[in-house]
Design a protein around this motif. Structure first.
Motif, PDB file in Angstrom:
ATOM      1  N   VAL A 188     -15.536  -8.513   8.049  1.00 28.72           N
ATOM      2  CA  VAL A 188     -14.354  -9.385   7.945  1.00 28.72           C
ATOM      3  C   VAL A 188     -13.670  -9.185   6.590  1.00 28.72           C
ATOM      4  O   VAL A 188     -12.450  -9.071   6.507  1.00 28.72           O
ATOM      5  CB  VAL A 188     -14.749 -10.866   8.153  1.00 28.72           C
ATOM      6  N   PHE A 191     -11.728  -5.711   6.629  1.00 26.39           N
ATOM      7  CA  PHE A 191     -10.586  -5.493   7.527  1.00 26.39           C
ATOM      8  C   PHE A 191      -9.646  -6.679   7.671  1.00 26.39           C
ATOM      9  O   PHE A 191      -8.545  -6.523   8.150  1.00 26.39           O
ATOM     10  CB  PHE A 191     -11.088  -5.071   8.905  1.00 26.39           C
ATOM     11  N   TRP A 192     -10.105  -7.872   7.255  1.00 28.44           N
ATOM     12  CA  TRP A 192      -9.284  -9.035   7.524  1.00 28.44           C
ATOM     13  C   TRP A 192      -8.912  -9.833   6.282  1.00 28.44           C
ATOM     14  O   TRP A 192      -8.461 -10.970   6.395  1.00 28.44           O
ATOM     15  CB  TRP A 192      -9.969  -9.944   8.551  1.00 28.44           C
ATOM     16  N   THR A 193      -9.149  -9.284   5.106  1.00 29.77           N
ATOM     17  CA  THR A 193      -8.744 -10.020   3.904  1.00 29.77           C
ATOM     18  C   THR A 193      -7.935  -9.105   2.980  1.00 29.77           C
ATOM     19  O   THR A 193      -7.994  -7.883   3.083  1.00 29.77           O
ATOM     20  CB  THR A 193      -9.953 -10.549   3.096  1.00 29.77           C
ATOM     21  N   ARG A 194      -7.193  -9.741   2.089  1.00 30.20           N
ATOM     22  CA  ARG A 194      -6.421  -8.986   1.099  1.00 30.20           C
ATOM     23  C   ARG A 194      -7.374  -8.193   0.220  1.00 30.20           C
ATOM     24  O   ARG A 194      -7.096  -7.053  -0.143  1.00 30.20           O
ATOM     25  CB  ARG A 194      -5.605  -9.954   0.224  1.00 30.20           C
ATOM     26  N   THR A 197      -8.290  -4.892   1.798  1.00 29.36           N
ATOM     27  CA  THR A 197      -7.182  -3.937   1.721  1.00 29.36           C
ATOM     28  C   THR A 197      -7.063  -3.379   0.303  1.00 29.36           C
ATOM     29  O   THR A 197      -6.845  -2.183   0.109  1.00 29.36           O
ATOM     30  CB  THR A 197      -5.859  -4.631   2.112  1.00 29.36           C
ATOM     31  N   HIS A 198      -7.239  -4.259  -0.685  1.00 27.93           N
ATOM     32  CA  HIS A 198      -7.099  -3.813  -2.067  1.00 27.93           C
ATOM     33  C   HIS A 198      -8.256  -2.902  -2.483  1.00 27.93           C
ATOM     34  O   HIS A 198      -8.062  -1.987  -3.283  1.00 27.93           O
ATOM     35  CB  HIS A 198      -6.994  -5.027  -2.998  1.00 27.93           C
ATOM     36  N   LEU A 200      -9.737  -0.772  -0.420  1.00 23.09           N
ATOM     37  CA  LEU A 200      -9.402   0.527   0.160  1.00 23.09           C
ATOM     38  C   LEU A 200      -8.253   1.183  -0.595  1.00 23.09           C
ATOM     39  O   LEU A 200      -8.246   2.394  -0.803  1.00 23.09           O
ATOM     40  CB  LEU A 200      -9.044   0.374   1.642  1.00 23.09           C
ATOM     41  N   ALA A 201      -7.291   0.371  -1.026  1.00 26.97           N
ATOM     42  CA  ALA A 201      -6.158   0.919  -1.778  1.00 26.97           C
ATOM     43  C   ALA A 201      -6.625   1.478  -3.119  1.00 26.97           C
ATOM     44  O   ALA A 201      -6.185   2.546  -3.548  1.00 26.97           O
ATOM     45  CB  ALA A 201      -5.095  -0.154  -1.994  1.00 26.97           C
ATOM     46  N   ALA A 209      -2.151   1.805  -6.245  1.00 21.54           N
ATOM     47  CA  ALA A 209      -2.564   0.405  -6.160  1.00 21.54           C
ATOM     48  C   ALA A 209      -2.088  -0.345  -7.406  1.00 21.54           C
ATOM     49  O   ALA A 209      -1.552  -1.451  -7.313  1.00 21.54           O
ATOM     50  CB  ALA A 209      -4.078   0.312  -6.015  1.00 21.54           C
ATOM     51  N   THR A 212       1.620  -1.201  -7.374  1.00 26.29           N
ATOM     52  CA  THR A 212       2.051  -2.343  -6.570  1.00 26.29           C
ATOM     53  C   THR A 212       1.547  -3.655  -7.166  1.00 26.29           C
ATOM     54  O   THR A 212       1.734  -4.707  -6.577  1.00 26.29           O
ATOM     55  CB  THR A 212       1.550  -2.254  -5.115  1.00 26.29           C
ATOM     56  N   GLY A 213       0.895  -3.557  -8.319  1.00 20.93           N
ATOM     57  CA  GLY A 213       0.491  -4.772  -9.011  1.00 20.93           C
ATOM     58  C   GLY A 213      -0.932  -5.207  -8.723  1.00 20.93           C
ATOM     59  O   GLY A 213      -1.361  -6.272  -9.166  1.00 20.93           O
ATOM     60  N   ILE A 214      -1.678  -4.390  -7.983  1.00 21.17           N
ATOM     61  CA  ILE A 214      -3.084  -4.736  -7.735  1.00 21.17           C
ATOM     62  C   ILE A 214      -3.871  -4.498  -9.012  1.00 21.17           C
ATOM     63  O   ILE A 214      -3.728  -3.458  -9.655  1.00 21.17           O
ATOM     64  CB  ILE A 214      -3.665  -3.873  -6.593  1.00 21.17           C
ATOM     65  N   GLY A 271     -11.358   5.147  -0.241  1.00 24.14           N
ATOM     66  CA  GLY A 271     -10.125   4.950   0.506  1.00 24.14           C
ATOM     67  C   GLY A 271     -10.305   4.712   1.988  1.00 24.14           C
ATOM     68  O   GLY A 271      -9.430   4.160   2.632  1.00 24.14           O
TER      69      GLY A 271
END
Lengths: 321, 246
Positions: A188, A191-194, A197-198, A200-201, A209, A212-214, A271
């Motif tokens: 979860v 695949f389902w949280t910010r 995603t961050h 993987l980015a 990354a 984009t401000g991560i 990634g």
């Protein structure tokens, strides 16, 4: 100019695609292995053996999930097994000083989380390669474990802990259920949280990354803390299984955690990651050693077989797109 | 045309290197403003000041009359300033929609936790791509599979998609073929037609003359002149860049 709305998620064309097979290498390998072992020894798929295989895989699954987070950012955590050892020793010390089970468990998890946090901080803020930092921690944590335990194991006799390693629901031991919950939460998260995603980015392109401000430093610190925390959790299961907190090196757990991640089709460059892959990878490695033992193959051949399988899987992942 | 953004007397030094010396220019609303100059003239540095990457030593940057104190690219983004970076800043392993929403993910809020609203992001991504009417494949495909032009389109789409007022583009067509360049130029024009201001860095004079309404020329860290594109010629611009025209 036309824009295709969506591609079908699955079609038979994929079956002819090498990358499809590469992505599912671990699952296919596991099925093949089970079939072969079952033919050679019918007790392989007995309820008792399945249950014991799952229990044997639980610790590795938890470590492999932690390793997956790190590898997804393009790093590697060579200190997972040592952090687990240190966590186990911390557990033993707390327990032998009469802190009780709950506090001892918390100590184990906290020790893991803090050592992982140190890894992350040094890597992110010190700008040192992941490999070097965690290699250092591999040595430092096992050294600290030896010092703390004075080189001696602490026997832990606790009925609740015994329950943990022997009880369960049906074929699933409690430790197996704990590992399953960890894997589901991790899935979860990825695949389902910010956060996922961050992660993987950060592994895919740290530069992009950042642009984009991560805060990729924070992501790096977080994944190593997660890996440490899970190593601490695994330490509890280890103490429950062994019945003692030992300052042993547990090197095979480190190698197998990386192997499980590779088998699971996770790119070591970062990634791209799944949780299901490494979990299946861990099950495959456990089934492999278990099956070889059942067939009466000398223990000496097991590392050889593991090495062979891992390299084979890595070769397959080259076909991944 | 009223000024959307203006830089007044901006100076910035990196150690002993004076990258920007007292630069003043304006970007008008609803126009494409080109920024030209030789390599090392300070174009990218100036743009990074406007995008919040660098902070000028002296001078002010104002937007709609209010002076901006940008501490980070996020600050700039909050003010409606979006940048399409030279290196695109896309994550190849993520999908188009994940890139479009990177670090602005939509979530279902559940107390302190939030689960990604993947469906809504995918739908909005599809809409964003469709409004730009470019040859972009499904939003679910990974960026790794896209061509250079498609990637540039996604990057521009991201910059344009979030109520941005000023889109900064650093050499958006430098790595593209003829057809793809034409498509990206269409996109840039479309941004202006939608009422956005565009600040365009380009080495391509034909492109600058074709697209822009206003040209600013930089040389050796200074802004040496500005012309309305309609009132100037390529030769005059070249003269300003090289210093033949003072």
């Amino acid at each position: 100019m036309t824009t295709v709305a969506a591609t079908p998620r699955f079609n038979t064309g994929r079956l002819k695609d090498v990358s499809f097979w590469a992505e599912w290498a671990a699952a296919i390998g596991l099925v093949l292995l089970v079939i072969v072992f079952q033919i050679l020894n019918p007790t392989f798929l007995s309820t008792g053996n399945i249950a014991s295989m799952l229990v044997a895989a639980a610790i590795l699954v938890i470590l492999a999930v932690g390793q997956t987070f790190v590898v997804a950012t393009g790093g590697i955590d060579l200190s997972v097994a040592s952090m687990m050892t240190l966590g186990a020793v911390g557990f033993g010390q707390a327990y032998s000083h009469g802190w009780g089970l709950t506090w001892s468990c918390l100590v184990a998890v906290a020790v893991g989380a803090v050592t992982g946090l140190i890894n992350g901080l040094v890597i992110a803020k010190g700008r040192i390669t992941d490999f070097i930092v965690t290699l250092g921690m591999l040595s430092a944590a096992s050294g600290a474990a030896l010092i703390l335990a004075d080189g001696k194991p602490v026997t832990v006799i606790d009925t609740t802990l015994l329950q943990l390693s022997t009880g369960g629901i049906g074929v699933f031991g409690w430790t197996v259920l704990i590992a399953a919950v960890v894997a589901i939460i991790a899935h979860v998260l990825v695949f389902w949280t910010r956060f996922g995603t961050h992660v993987l980015a950060t592994g895919g392109s740290r530069e992009a990354a950042n642009a984009t401000g991560i805060n990729t430093d924070r992501i790096k610190i977080a994944v190593y803390a997660v890996s440490g925390l899970l190593a601490g959790l695994a330490a509890i299961l280890l103490v429950a299984r062994v019945g003692a907190a030992e300052p042993a090196s547990n090197t095979s757990f480190l190698l197998n955690s990386v192997a499980a991640v590779v088998l699971g089709g996770v790119s070591l460059l970062g990634g791209r990651a799944t949780i299901a892959g490494p979990v299946i990878g861990a099950l495959l490695l456990t089934a492999l050693t278990n099956g070889l033992t059942l067939l009466g193959v000398s223990q000496f051949y097991q590392p050889l077989a593991v090495g062979f399988v891992v390299v084979l899987a890595a070769l397959l992942t080259r076909f991944q797109k | 045309m009223s000024a959307l953004l203006s830089a007044d007397g901006v100076s910035l030094a990196f150690g002993s290197v004076q990258a920007l010396k007292d630069v003043s220019l304006t970007v008008a609303e609803g126009e494409i403003t080109a920024l030209v100059g030789d390599n090392g003239a300070g174009k990218s540095t100036l743009v990074r000041c406007i995008a919040g990457v660098h902070r000028p030593d002296h001078g002010t940057i104002t937007m709609r009359g209010e002076s901006l104190h940008l501490k980070s690219p996020e600050d700039a983004r909050e003010q409606g300033i979006e940048t399409v970076h030279q290196n695109l800043a896309l994550v190849e392993d993520l999908t188009v929609w994940q890139n479009l929403f990177l670090n602005r993910e939509l979530v279902h809020k559940m107390g302190p936790f939030g689960l990604l609203d993947r469906r809504r992001m995918q739908r909005q991504a599809r809409e964003m791509v469709a409004t730009l009417a470019v040859n972009v494949p499904a939003v679910g495909s990974r960026v790794r599979r896209l061509s250079g032009g498609q990637r540039q389109a996604v990057a521009i789409c991201r910059a344009a998609g979030f109520s941005s007022q000023l889109v900064i583009m650093d050499e958006p067509t430098a790595a593209l073929g003829v057809q793809e360049t034409a498509r990206v130029e269409e996109l840039i024009t479309k941004l202006r037609d939608d009422g956005r201001a565009v600040l365009l860095i380009s080495h391509n004079f034909d492109q600058v003359m074709r697209l822009s309404d206003q040209v600013w020329v930089m040389r050796a860290g200074r802004c040496v002149g500005g012309r309305r594109t309609a009132d100037t010629t390529g030769q005059e611009i070249v003269g300003l860049i090289t210093g033949a025209i003072q």
